[in-house]
Motif scaffolding. Structure first.
Motif, mmCIF file in Angstrom:
data_model
loop_
_atom_site.group_PDB
_atom_site.id
_atom_site.type_symbol
_atom_site.label_atom_id
_atom_site.label_comp_id
_atom_site.label_asym_id
_atom_site.label_seq_id
_atom_site.Cartn_x
_atom_site.Cartn_y
_atom_site.Cartn_z
ATOM 1 N N GLN A 336 0.938 -1.214 0.086
ATOM 2 C CA GLN A 336 -0.092 0.189 -0.269
ATOM 3 C C GLN A 336 0.816 1.904 -0.060
ATOM 4 O OE1 GLN A 336 -2.786 0.319 3.000
ATOM 5 N NE2 GLN A 336 -3.180 2.380 2.723
ATOM 6 N N VAL A 339 -2.652 5.699 -0.733
ATOM 7 C CA VAL A 339 -3.978 4.931 -0.629
ATOM 8 C C VAL A 339 -4.361 3.873 -2.163
ATOM 9 C CG1 VAL A 339 -5.710 6.910 0.221
ATOM 10 C CG2 VAL A 339 -5.478 6.751 -2.157
ATOM 11 N N ARG A 340 -3.567 4.035 -2.802
ATOM 12 C CA ARG A 340 -3.020 2.941 -3.854
ATOM 13 C C ARG A 340 -2.587 1.385 -3.421
ATOM 14 N NH1 ARG A 340 -5.574 5.235 -8.243
ATOM 15 N NH2 ARG A 340 -5.723 7.435 -8.239
ATOM 16 N N GLU A 342 0.129 -1.185 -5.085
ATOM 17 C CA GLU A 342 1.314 -1.443 -6.027
ATOM 18 C C GLU A 342 1.974 -2.185 -5.976
ATOM 19 O OE1 GLU A 342 5.916 0.120 -6.380
ATOM 20 O OE2 GLU A 342 4.011 1.793 -5.300
ATOM 21 N N GLY A 385 -2.631 -0.112 -9.172
ATOM 22 C CA GLY A 385 -3.306 1.297 -9.468
ATOM 23 C C GLY A 385 -4.556 0.870 -7.605
ATOM 24 N N LYS A 386 -5.043 -0.147 -7.574
ATOM 25 C CA LYS A 386 -6.708 0.518 -7.245
ATOM 26 C C LYS A 386 -6.259 1.777 -5.857
ATOM 27 C CE LYS A 386 -10.430 -3.343 -5.545
ATOM 28 N NZ LYS A 386 -10.993 -3.781 -5.420
ATOM 29 N N ILE A 387 -7.536 1.643 -5.824
ATOM 30 C CA ILE A 387 -7.743 3.019 -4.401
ATOM 31 C C ILE A 387 -7.879 1.098 -3.382
ATOM 32 C CG2 ILE A 387 -8.629 4.253 -3.618
ATOM 33 C CD1 ILE A 387 -9.349 6.644 -6.051
ATOM 34 N N VAL A 388 -7.658 1.696 -2.023
ATOM 35 C CA VAL A 388 -7.651 0.280 -0.871
ATOM 36 C C VAL A 388 -7.317 1.014 0.431
ATOM 37 C CG1 VAL A 388 -6.616 -1.476 -2.468
ATOM 38 C CG2 VAL A 388 -5.050 -0.089 -0.757
#
Length: 389
Positions: A336, A339-340, A342, A385-388
């Motif tokens: 993380q 907020v993304r 990697e 790249g997803k927001i988590v």
């Protein structure tokens, strides 16, 4: 009849709602608890192979001995050819006389040393001397030091110098009638040890590259029946012979040194040279290590367990659930960053246990995987790249 149909329908409806509620709660909890992270921690683990083997030395058994033999040199001391090793007594009376002579000499020495000395000072010095002897493993004067403790502490320093002439006369009388003893001398030079086990005949020359692994245990199955009061180790070098998995054995290089961590009765790390590695037999190979250090410590031992240490592996400790497998078989994890998520390609260096791996990043362009980074252990539909969070 109608009431019966209505009852069945109501029961079915209740069961359906119960099952639906259970599924809903399960899905809700799964979605709610999906995201889990942990900090990245640097971890170092030793690559080692656990083995069990035998100590082999060039040894000469000293003939003679029995219940009435008293060594005059300490365990692990190097002696020269012809040097006295022990006194053998032919009768119990001779042994008793010799013990009395020894005790009388100690008492005379103690009285002569304490002449004119302050008792309190001698008490403190006796404790200091005994402590130093134990700490440095110097036990040659142990009897004398113990006698000084008894005299100055337990007997309140009671030493009567007028006793000295009587003791000297007593010693002369004992020495005049001492008989029935024989001195045993060293036949060759070497390191003395009182311990014999019947395998002194096994020599380093019995282990070669052509020796099959199954032969090692056979060499130490039946001890030779031979009576002796001890042995002399006549070579500076000692050997450790063990059987290893061939895959581990072939990682060793003949002539190179590796650390060997002995365990059990002898607990120490010894850098040993790889002398020989046998051919493989049913997946096993016989390996012979050597060292010219710590001979005094290793002298009493024959069979020892150890860990052959190949090296250390350092990386990031990652739980098994955080490892993802690509279609081509490559592995990666997600960290993380803000907020993304990697994606970080990694290589598995070692397996700690069933739940953890040691990994390192395979790309020098990605610097995010380091101690303190946030590893994503589990999350729904994770992608780069997803927001988590």
């Amino acid at each position: 009849m109608r009431r019966s149909d209505l009852f069945i329908k109501l029961t079915t409806a209740v069961l359906f709602l119960g099952i639906l509620s259970y599924i809903g709660v399960y899905v809700f909890r799964g979605v709610r608890n999906t995201f889990e992270t942990m900090p990245a921690v640097s971890y170092t683990i030793e690559e080692a192979a656990a083995v069990s083997g035998y100590i082999i030395r060039t040894e000469t058994v000293i003939s003679g001995g029995g219940d009435m033999v008293l060594p005059v040199v300490d365990e692990g001391v190097r002696v020269g050819t012809g040097q006295p090793l022990a006194i053998e007594y032919t009768s119990a009376a001779a042994l008793e006389t010799a013990s009395e002579i020894h005790a009388t000499r100690l008492r005379i020495t103690q009285l002569e040393a304490s002449s004119g000395q302050d008792s309190a000072v001698m008490s403190r010095q006796s404790i200091v001397d005994l402590s130093r002897a134990v700490r440095t493993d110097d036990l040659q004067r142990l009897d004398e030091l113990v006698l000084r403790i008894e005299t100055y502490i337990f007997e309140n320093g009671g030493s009567d110098e007028s006793e000295l002439p009587h003791l000297q006369s007593r010693l002369a009388s004992l020495e005049a009638r001492s008989h029935g003893m024989r001195t045993i001398y060293a036949p060759v030079s070497g390191i003395f040890s009182q311990f014999t086990d019947g395998f002194e005949n096994v020599s380093p020359q019995d282990i070669t590259r052509e020796t099959p692994p199954s032969q090692l245990s056979a060499l130490f199955e039946t001890p030779m029946r031979q009576q002796g009061m001890g042995k002399l180790i006549t070579d500076h070098t000692w050997y450790y012979a063990t059987v290893m998995n061939s895959a581990d054995a072939f990682r060793l290089t003949i002539g190179r040194s590796v650390p060997v961590q002995f365990r059990g009765a002898y607990n120490a790390v010894v850098n040993m040279q790889v002398e020989d590695v046998s051919r493989s037999e049913n997946g096993l190979s016989l390996v012979l290590f050597s060292s010219d250090r710590h001979m005094r410590d290793i002298a009493p031992h024959r069979h020892l367990s150890a860990d052959v240490i190949f090296g250390e592996v350092t990386g990031i400790r990652v739980p098994k659930e955080a490892i993802h497998l690509d279609d081509d078989g490559a592995t990666h994890i997600f960290i993380q960053v803000g907020v993304r998520a990697e994606r970080v390609p990694v290589e598995i260096l070692s397996i700690v246990d069933d739940s953890c791996y040691i990994v390192q990043c395979v790309s020098t362009r990605i610097s995010g995987l380091r101690p303190g980074a946030t590893i994503i252990v589990r999350a729904n539909n994770l992608s780069h790249g997803k927001i988590v969070g």
